[in-house]
Scaffold this active site. Structure first.
Site, short mmCIF file in Angstrom:
data_model
loop_
_atom_site.label_atom_id
_atom_site.label_comp_id
_atom_site.label_asym_id
_atom_site.label_seq_id
_atom_site.Cartn_x
_atom_site.Cartn_y
_atom_site.Cartn_z
N GLN A 1 44.01 48.84 41.47
CA GLN A 1 43.39 50.14 41.62
C GLN A 1 44.20 50.99 42.62
O GLN A 1 44.75 50.47 43.58
CB GLN A 1 41.95 50.04 42.14
CG GLN A 1 40.94 49.54 41.14
CD GLN A 1 41.09 48.06 40.85
OE1 GLN A 1 41.27 47.26 41.76
NE2 GLN A 1 41.04 47.70 39.59
N SER B 1 42.12 39.42 44.07
CA SER B 1 43.00 40.58 44.10
C SER B 1 44.27 40.33 44.94
O SER B 1 45.07 39.47 44.60
CB SER B 1 42.22 41.79 44.62
OG SER B 1 42.93 42.99 44.41
N LYS C 1 40.92 38.46 39.80
CA LYS C 1 40.99 39.92 39.70
C LYS C 1 42.46 40.30 39.66
O LYS C 1 43.12 40.42 40.68
CB LYS C 1 40.30 40.60 40.88
CG LYS C 1 40.34 42.12 40.80
CD LYS C 1 39.64 42.74 42.00
CE LYS C 1 39.72 44.27 41.92
NZ LYS C 1 41.09 44.77 42.12
#
Length: 473
Positions: free
Chosen positions: A335, A306, A331
């Site tokens: 979000q 991420s 990733k």
């Protein structure tokens, strides 16, 4: 002939009719306007099956034998909606679980000092907080958590798992893990401690090379990084900077971008965030205030995910940094979370990010410029806590012991049988450590082996050594 009085009465009567008609029209318009407003603001009412939802709610409230809490029904409905997306990163966390999620970015808590990551419905340790209980007992990144206090965690939500692992200071929790391909569960009894949220550590290496490790990206990570960088640069002429992002699971994007602003040349792209149906793209371009001309090497592994991938890709594409290690986790979706008045939190995947070169990395990862693996002993199977191994014992624990002994310089056989050669190797190790010599493996021997393996890795960190070599050139 109609009198003036009759004309007035008729006029008043007609006027009353008109008023009544206007009132009716107004009421009808108000009703339909209200309906339109309601549907516009509560679009769920127009969804196929909304009547089923309403009917089910009413039926449960009216007829369920044991009674139902309306708040819990609504929470369950929302959680079910989010779960139906089939997205492992989107989740609804009700009440205290939501508050815990929001607090996890900026508060201390009592736990074991391990970051947990969910993948394919399973829970894995992604990173360990240095010198905290989980690291000290020998847990490692990629260990799969399967039990907590001898109870299976299958079916537990992420926050249900965290609530079981965390607890009061000084209390203990038993974590059962699987490592590698083995199906054997190894249990670790771990005493909880206060876990600081400090996410940045730094040190000065030889040859005026500075090193900064980031464990995750939380509220204060960018400020911690700035302080660490300033401290290293004030210590003398820094000739190279190593950023260690290994097993960093990600975190907050804004803090990641702030760090990139320090290192990526002004005007160069950091990343693009692309929203649903390509309707909106937000480009982050470096706002660097002062040129940073020191060579950079970034160390990553298969658990760097991420936001750590965002930073690694930005430095690779826009700052000509060396990326050392193995391909990252992959990733590449973003979000956001919204916290409601109740404390509940909705975490939702809303966008995909792309590297400065325009590539997506979701389920692909960031490729290193210099592929370097760590020594094999890093992923050795742990030995079960509380077990005693002696002559003629056999099985996975014996194989693990034999490989650990071999890694620290002793050479037993590795056939899975606790034979004479293995017993002799244990005796030699016990003698070297100054403990009772009897050739029997106990937790005392195991704890010493774990510490030796940790020290061995620090002394033979092949990825770090490669990063240093690249910056010396």
């Amino acid at each position: 002939m109609e009198s003036n009085e009759q004309r007035v009465k008729r006029s008043n009567k007609d006027s009353s009719k008109y008023v009544a008609i206007i009132v009716v029209i107004a009421l009808v318009a108000g009703f339909w306007g209200g309906q339109a407003w309601t549907k516009r603001h509560y679009s769920v009412m127009e969804a196929d099956g909304f009547n089923l939802l309403q009917a089910s709610y009413s039926k449960i409230q009216d007829s369920y034998l044991y009674g139902a809490n309306s708040g819990e029904l609504i929470d369950g409905a929302i959680a079910g909606m989010v779960s139906s997306l089939g997205d492992q990163y989107s989740q609804y966390l009700a009440n205290e679980a939501g508050e815990s999620y929001a607090d996890s970015y900026n508060s201390n808590f009592y736990g074991i000092g391990a970051e947990v990551q969910q993948a394919d419905g399973k829970y894995f340790i992604s990173t360990l907080v240095k010198d905290m209980p989980a690291e000290k007992v020998g847990l490692k990144p990629a260990d799969q958590i399967v039990t907590v206090d001898q109870q299976s965690i299958e079916g537990n939500t992420f926050n249900e798992l965290l609530s079981k692992i965390r607890g009061k200071k000084g209390t203990s929790v038993v974590i059962g893990i699987k490592r590698g391909a083995t199906e054997q569960i190894t249990e670790f009894n771990i005493e909880r401690a206060e876990i600081p949220v400090h996410t940045v550590s730094s040190k000065q290496l030889d040859n005026n090379i500075g090193m900064i490790a980031i464990s995750r990206f939380s509220e204060a990570t960018d400020e911690e990084f700035k302080e660490a960088l300033a401290s290293l640069m004030n210590a003398g002429e820094m000739k190279g900077l190593i950023i260690d992002l290994r097993s960093n699971p990600g975190g907050l994007l804004n803090q990641t971008v702030e760090i990139a602003n320090l290192l990526v040349p002004k005007g160069k792209k950091i990343l693009d965030v692309v929203y649903k149906n390509d309707e909106k793209t937000i480009s982050f371009v470096s706002k660097q205030a002062k040129p940073f001309t020191i060579p950079i090497a970034v160390i990553v592994n298969e658990y760097s995910a991420s936001a750590s991938e965002v930073l690694a890709a930005a430095l690779k594409d826009s700052a000509d940094a060396h990326i050392v290690g193995v391909t990252t986790y992959g990733k590449g979706v973003v979000q956001t979370y919204e916290q409601f008045r109740s404390g509940s939190v909705l975490v939702l995947t809303e966008a995909e990010w792309k590297t400065p070169s325009g590539s997506g990395i979701h389920k692909i990862g960031v490729e290193p410029t210099d592929v370097v693996e760590l020594p094999e002993y890093v992923n050795l199977h742990p030995i079960s806590a509380g077990i005693e191994l002696k002559l003629n014992s056999f099985g996975d624990d014996v194989i693990a012991l034999q490989k650990l002994l071999l890694a620290v310089g002793y050479a037993p056989s590795d056939n899975g049988l606790y034979d004479e050669a293995t017993m002799e190797a244990v005796k030699q190790y016990e003698s070297a450590k100054g403990i009772d010599v009897n050739g029997v493996y106990t937790d005392e021997v195991g704890n010493l082996l774990v510490e030796d393996i940790r020290n061995l890795l620090q002394a033979n960190d092949t990825q770090l050594k490669k990063a240093e070599d690249l910056l010396r050139k």
